[in-house]
Design an enzyme around this catalytic site. Structure first.
Site, PDB file in Angstrom:
ATOM      1  N   GLY A   1      -6.641  -3.621  -8.040  1.00 17.12           N
ATOM      2  CA  GLY A   1      -7.611  -2.567  -7.479  1.00 17.12           C
ATOM      3  C   GLY A   1      -7.045  -1.417  -7.033  1.00 17.12           C
ATOM      4  O   GLY A   1      -7.451  -0.100  -7.300  1.00 17.12           O
TER       5      GLY A   1
ATOM      6  N   SER B   1       0.785  -1.166  -0.203  1.00 16.22           N
ATOM      7  CA  SER B   1      -0.076   0.048  -0.107  1.00 16.22           C
ATOM      8  C   SER B   1       0.552   1.119  -0.026  1.00 16.22           C
ATOM      9  O   SER B   1       0.695   2.351  -0.484  1.00 16.22           O
ATOM     10  CB  SER B   1      -0.773   0.006   1.073  1.00 16.22           C
ATOM     11  OG  SER B   1      -1.630  -1.073   1.082  1.00 16.22           O
TER      12      SER B   1
ATOM     13  N   ASP C   1      -6.813  -7.735   4.655  1.00 16.67           N
ATOM     14  CA  ASP C   1      -5.856  -8.579   3.618  1.00 16.67           C
ATOM     15  C   ASP C   1      -5.486  -9.975   4.144  1.00 16.67           C
ATOM     16  O   ASP C   1      -4.716 -10.636   3.592  1.00 16.67           O
ATOM     17  CB  ASP C   1      -4.823  -7.770   3.156  1.00 16.67           C
ATOM     18  CG  ASP C   1      -5.316  -6.711   2.148  1.00 16.67           C
ATOM     19  OD1 ASP C   1      -6.381  -6.803   1.770  1.00 16.67           O
ATOM     20  OD2 ASP C   1      -4.689  -5.797   1.593  1.00 16.67           O
TER      21      ASP C   1
HETATM   22  C1  S3P Z   1      -5.501  -1.060   0.156  1.00 13.91           C
HETATM   23  C2  S3P Z   1      -6.838  -1.267   0.779  1.00 13.91           C
HETATM   24  C3  S3P Z   1      -7.680  -2.484   0.858  1.00 13.91           C
HETATM   25  C4  S3P Z   1      -6.645  -3.551   0.513  1.00 13.91           C
HETATM   26  C5  S3P Z   1      -5.751  -3.502  -0.625  1.00 13.91           C
HETATM   27  C6  S3P Z   1      -5.055  -2.251  -0.369  1.00 13.91           C
HETATM   28  C7  S3P Z   1      -4.845   0.010  -0.107  1.00 13.91           C
HETATM   29  O1  S3P Z   1      -8.720  -2.455  -0.012  1.00 13.91           O
HETATM   30  O2  S3P Z   1      -7.537  -4.761   0.814  1.00 13.91           O
HETATM   31  O3  S3P Z   1      -5.226  -4.731  -0.638  1.00 13.91           O
HETATM   32  O4  S3P Z   1      -3.723  -0.041  -0.331  1.00 13.91           O
HETATM   33  O5  S3P Z   1      -5.509   1.196   0.040  1.00 13.91           O
HETATM   34  P1  S3P Z   1      -9.914  -1.580   0.442  1.00 13.91           P
HETATM   35  O6  S3P Z   1      -9.659  -0.194   0.684  1.00 13.91           O
HETATM   36  O7  S3P Z   1     -10.842  -1.520  -0.821  1.00 13.91           O
HETATM   37  O8  S3P Z   1     -10.653  -2.260   1.801  1.00 13.91           O
END
Ligand code: S3P
Length: 446
Positions: free
Chosen positions: A94, A22, A328
């Site tokens: 994502g 992240s 996660d």
């Molecule tokens: C992340 C936030 C999380 C996590 C993803 C990374 C980020 O998702 O599951 O692997 O870097 O902001 P969500 O914010 O959609 O829960």
């Protein structure tokens, strides 16, 4: 590719891990927005961050990787004056898609954000609706999924500030909106229903953005509120940071050591941001022996060393803000729960269905194939642990964290665990297999 794992000797040794996923995503993108050259140490060089870097190249940003040291020249995305949309391939990530959507919206750059079939099936309404409310000209598929088309705005035209209650605790959505808010003509306020990771807030503050975050608990309900006042001329200071090791990667080694009798390992320099340490809290309530030492900060992010000793575990209950703080880690947590004596109940975790796989139904299906007693619930699962893991052939469903969790399950199985389609492990934890082998894990090609 198939990876096979069987029980072996106790795990022992000391490791340091690649940078947090992240924080790496944010460092690359925020550095591209900054005014000058940024230096980022221990950047995660992996599949998920590669797509972010390639997208930045498409947007005209110059960056250089020297091993895991990333150098980014900022400001290049500005004033490109493009009218033709550039297509950005976000792969399976994502985070790349949602964060880029916010950044390009602030700048008014026309883009198409697209990705793998898996990413095309993930929900995007959560960013599309609030971005539209800010005045972003964004189109999605009829199901509100990618590809997302963001149209250009007239030069100099600012977005509207937002005052918004996020319906879900999501750091990706929060970050998308905070990045878009950098291009608004007034301050934005976001409230979230859970403590989603706050790396964005910490990093933007370090870049001199006027941002405040208040978080706490009232009447058993978590609240967090973020205020951001956009800087004049979009001025962000460049970064000079060292990224802590990824606690979400450490999670696989922590559980591996806790379930393999006689193990004792040390993981150095792990990120210990309290919005990310839910797994440690959950494991400790199960009786885990995890010692934290050498606690320090690296550029606004807490970190420390972890010593993990094998310990019999007991079942537990996970819900509410703890789910958000270990969102996660659920696949690997499920392996700890399968090993623990008694029932473990995970609830209020419906968001797991929208990750790289459906991390409720795909996880439950694969655990059942290994002989684990698990009951699927709409918003979680119940595992009756301590009855052994039989072993067998399972599938990653194209999900890096599910693949790694299933490999770790092999360390306590009666027969070999073979994980199909396991090449995906490199997406977020390059060297996962080698690290586990170095610590003593019996893992080979299946
Ligand atoms: C992340 C936030 C999380 C996590 C993803 C990374 C980020 O998702 O599951 O692997 O870097 O902001 P969500 O914010 O959609 O829960």
């Amino acid at each position: 590719m198939r990876i096979a794992a069987v029980p072996g000797s106790p795990l022992s040794g000391q490791v340091s891990l690649p940078g947090d996923k992240s924080i790496s995503h944010r460092a690359a993108l925020f550095a591209a927005l900054a005014d000058g050259e940024s230096q980022v140490d221990n950047f995660l060089v992996a599949g998920v961050t590669q797509v972010m870097l390639e997208a930045l190249s498409e947007l005209g940003v110059a960056w250089k990787l020297e091993g895991s040291h990333l150098i980014v020249q900022g400001r290049a995305m500005y004033g490109g004056g493009q009218t033709e949309a550039v297509v950005l391939n976000c792969g399976n990530s994502g985070t790349t898609m949602r964060l880029l959507a916010g950044a390009v919206s602030a700048l008014g750059i026309p883009v198409v954000l697209d990705g793998s079939p898996g990413l095309r099936s993930r929900p995007m309404k959560r960013i599309v609706e609030p971005l539209r409310a800010m005045g972003v000209l964004i189109e999605a598929s009829p199901q509100n999924t990618a590809p997302l088309v963001i149209n250009a705005r007239s030069p100099g035209e600012k977005l509207k500030p937002l005052d918004y209650d996020l319906p879900i605790a999501s750091a990706q959505v929060k970050t998308c909106l905070l990045l878009a808010a950098l291009g608004a003509n007034g301050p934005t306020v976001l409230r979230e229903p859970g403590p989603s990771r706050d790396h964005t807030e910490r990093m933007l503050r370090a870049m001199n953005v006027d941002l405040t975050r208040r978080a706490g608990i009232t009447d058993n309900n978590h609240f967090a509120e973020v205020h951001l006042a956009p800087p004049e001329n979009h001025d962000l200071s460049p970064l000079s940071i060292k990224i802590p090791g990824d606690i979400s990667s450490a999670a696989f080694l922590i559980v591996a050591a806790l379930i393999t009798p006689g193990s004792r390992i040390t993981i150095q320099g792990v990120g210990l941001n309290p919005t990310r340490t839910g797994l440690l809290d959950a494991l400790q309530t199960m009786g885990a022996d995890i010692k934290v030492s050498n606690q320090r900060h690296s550029h606004g992010e807490p970190m420390g060393d972890l010593e993990i000793n094998y310990q019999p575990l007991l079942g537990t209950q996970i819900s509410g803000s703890l789910v958000v703080r270990m969102i996660d880690e659920m696949p690997i947590f499920a392996i700890a729960a399968a090993h623990a004596q008694g029932r473990t109940v995970v609830s209020q975790a419906g968001e797991l269905r929208y990750k790289e796989s459906d991390r409720i139904s795909d996880l439950c299906r694969e655990l059942r194939r290994l002989g684990v007693k698990v009951e699927e619930k709409p918003d979680g699962f119940i595992i009756s642990g301590g009855e052994g893991v039989r072993g067998g052939v399972v599938d990653s469903h194209g999900d890096h964290r599910l693949a790694m969790a299933l490999v770790v399950a092999g360390l306590i199985a009666q027969e070999t665990v073979v994980v199909q389609n396991s090449e995906i492990v490199g997406e977020s934890f390059p060297g996962f297999r080698e690290v586990l082998v170095d610590l003593g894990g019996d893992i080979h090609n299946g």
